[in-house]
Design an enzyme around this catalytic site. Sequence first.
Site, PDB file in Angstrom:
ATOM      1  N   ASP A 179       0.329  29.585  17.942  1.00  0.00           N
ATOM      2  CA  ASP A 179       0.591  29.012  16.603  1.00  0.00           C
ATOM      3  C   ASP A 179       1.753  28.027  16.682  1.00  0.00           C
ATOM      4  OD1 ASP A 179       2.452  31.014  17.105  1.00  0.00           O
ATOM      5  OD2 ASP A 179       2.802  31.380  14.975  1.00  0.00           O
ATOM      6  N   HIS A 520      -6.358  31.050  23.331  1.00  0.00           N
ATOM      7  CA  HIS A 520      -6.150  31.020  21.877  1.00  0.00           C
ATOM      8  C   HIS A 520      -4.855  30.241  21.628  1.00  0.00           C
ATOM      9  CE1 HIS A 520      -6.614  32.551  17.758  1.00  0.00           C
ATOM     10  NE2 HIS A 520      -5.298  32.645  17.740  1.00  0.00           N
ATOM     11  N   ASP A 565     -12.475  35.282  27.873  1.00  0.00           N
ATOM     12  CA  ASP A 565     -11.935  33.926  27.885  1.00  0.00           C
ATOM     13  C   ASP A 565     -12.622  33.083  26.817  1.00  0.00           C
ATOM     14  OD1 ASP A 565     -10.729  31.534  28.499  1.00  0.00           O
ATOM     15  OD2 ASP A 565     -12.064  31.100  30.191  1.00  0.00           O
ATOM     16  N   GLU A 574      -4.497  34.907  24.046  1.00  0.00           N
ATOM     17  CA  GLU A 574      -3.491  34.013  23.480  1.00  0.00           C
ATOM     18  C   GLU A 574      -2.450  33.696  24.559  1.00  0.00           C
ATOM     19  OE1 GLU A 574      -1.896  35.103  19.617  1.00  0.00           O
ATOM     20  OE2 GLU A 574      -0.720  33.260  19.482  1.00  0.00           O
TER      21      GLU A 574
END
Length: 597
Positions: A179, A520, A565, A574
């Site tokens: 993020d 991710h 994956d 992630e």
Amino acid sequence: MNTIKTIAIIAALTGLLSCGKNENSIRINQVGFYPGQEKTMTLEEYNKAEVVTITDAEGSVVWEGSADRSAVSPWSGKIRRIFDFSEITESGTYTIHAGGDSATFIVSRDALKPLADAALTAFYHQRSGMDLDPEIAGKWARKGGHPDTLVYVHASAASASRPEGTVISSPKGWYDAGDYNKYVVNSGYSMGLMANAFRVISLQYAYNKKDSRKFWDELEYNHDWLLTMQDPEDGGVYHKLTTPSFEGFITPGECQQKRYVVQKSVTASLDFAAVCAEMGSTWAAHHGGNLEADINTRGVWEKAEDGADAYQWAKDNPEAFYHQDKMNGIYDPDVVTGAYGDGSASDELFWAATSQYMASYPGDRDVYLTDVIENMPEEFTLMSWGNVAALGVFNWIESELHHRKFGEFYSGLPDPYAKQKEEIKGKCVKMLLEYCDESIKAAENSCYNSAYGNSPDDFGWGCCSSFCDQAICFLYAYELTGNRKYVDNAFRNVNYILGQNATGYCYVTGFGYKSPMFPHSRLCHSDGIEEPIPGLLAGGPNPAQQDIAEVRKYHSSYPDESYEDVMPSYASNEVAINWNASLVAAITWLSYIGNEL
Ligand code: CA
């Protein structure tokens, strides 16, 4: 169908028949070995080959042998065999042949150096608020996003001089993970973990000047941001800088949500205080000197002093834990991004008191020693962002290593606390060595020859970093004792994440022949480049599969095979700065030791 395609299909089918599955049954470190390093591989159960052959680049057989031992997985019952070919010590590229399968590996004096460099450069890729230079970022160079010069004080963080809605500037720093937010706790922990290792490497080995510069630049970039996270009114530190909810999988420049600093917390304040002191100590090490001489300089004290008010704020607000749900019940807008909540700050206090004790003005040091003693852990526990006691233990071990190298810091001067310090150091050394000796016993019967990864509890969110963390503990033990078993086991844990494992993945992007392609990560997903940013450590197998709704189907539920994956897999795929910090510390350290074996 043309002939070449037909041949390819026949070859593929033959491969399938020979090994029973459409994957390589040879599990081995896919990045490289040092000439003097132990070298092993694991053969999966379905490959029944009795003898394994290894050829060099010219095709000559250089090793042939049968398995050293077999091991049974405690959860899947699969029986794997471990082959030891440590006898190969010459640099070169080799090929293993086992039944119908083959795999290449390299032996080199620079085996892990490219990985160490990439793992650190991955932090550069995570930088917010600046354009990335193609000279460093390569084809992943990009426009900057999130300048963070207009950040709002959330209602939960309001103070008299900074009421709700006040605009502050809080630029720079690293994006936390997949993020785009910036969290003090995790980022402070990441800095501390790397800075600790950096100083010990500088102390024990000839640290490359160019590497030192690059490392220091990276730390400073995040520290410049951290310093803006303190409320100047009372010294407390905001828990995080965040959007109310996660952004979509778009580029940094496309993000539109308002960003806030939210609630001051005891853990953020203590991690901040610790990191300021760590920056002081690291500044001394970075400037190339003998820390024993340089620690007593204004440059060090001033950096540590930046954290003193935050430390005091934490002492005055011991119950100011970050409870996101509770906060959302009182204030708007609701914040639903990474919480990094914690229920105990005793470990943070131990680390902050320790690092402040070591780097603050000599006249201020004594106040920290009481907190060190009162918050000393009973036993050593593996580190994580929420349990940072190990970082304090590492500081005391570093102090012990200094003492052995340079003699007592205040030699010639009376030190009223000499006895307490000796006791603290002695306890830290003892608890670390006990932890390491107990941990390495598990390697003997391990399918993949590693100390970590033999209990279902070893697998979970970000477990690949735990393999590195335990390796780091072994490296401290090695520096203390010189005992080779600790280095071997550090390498073994690293071999695991680099390919000698149940999925056969080398869990670092851009490295190995089977490597994560779809982490991710908003940065990796939105940049229009097929290959992910290199040098990022994937979280790894996580049997809890918290993302099952998004991933839909995991191929396996075994603890060590529960990895997918695919981009939606935030539970197993992630990336995060704390995980990469573990990778940087372990790999960089081993890259120095590996050359001396
Ligand atoms: Ca804690």
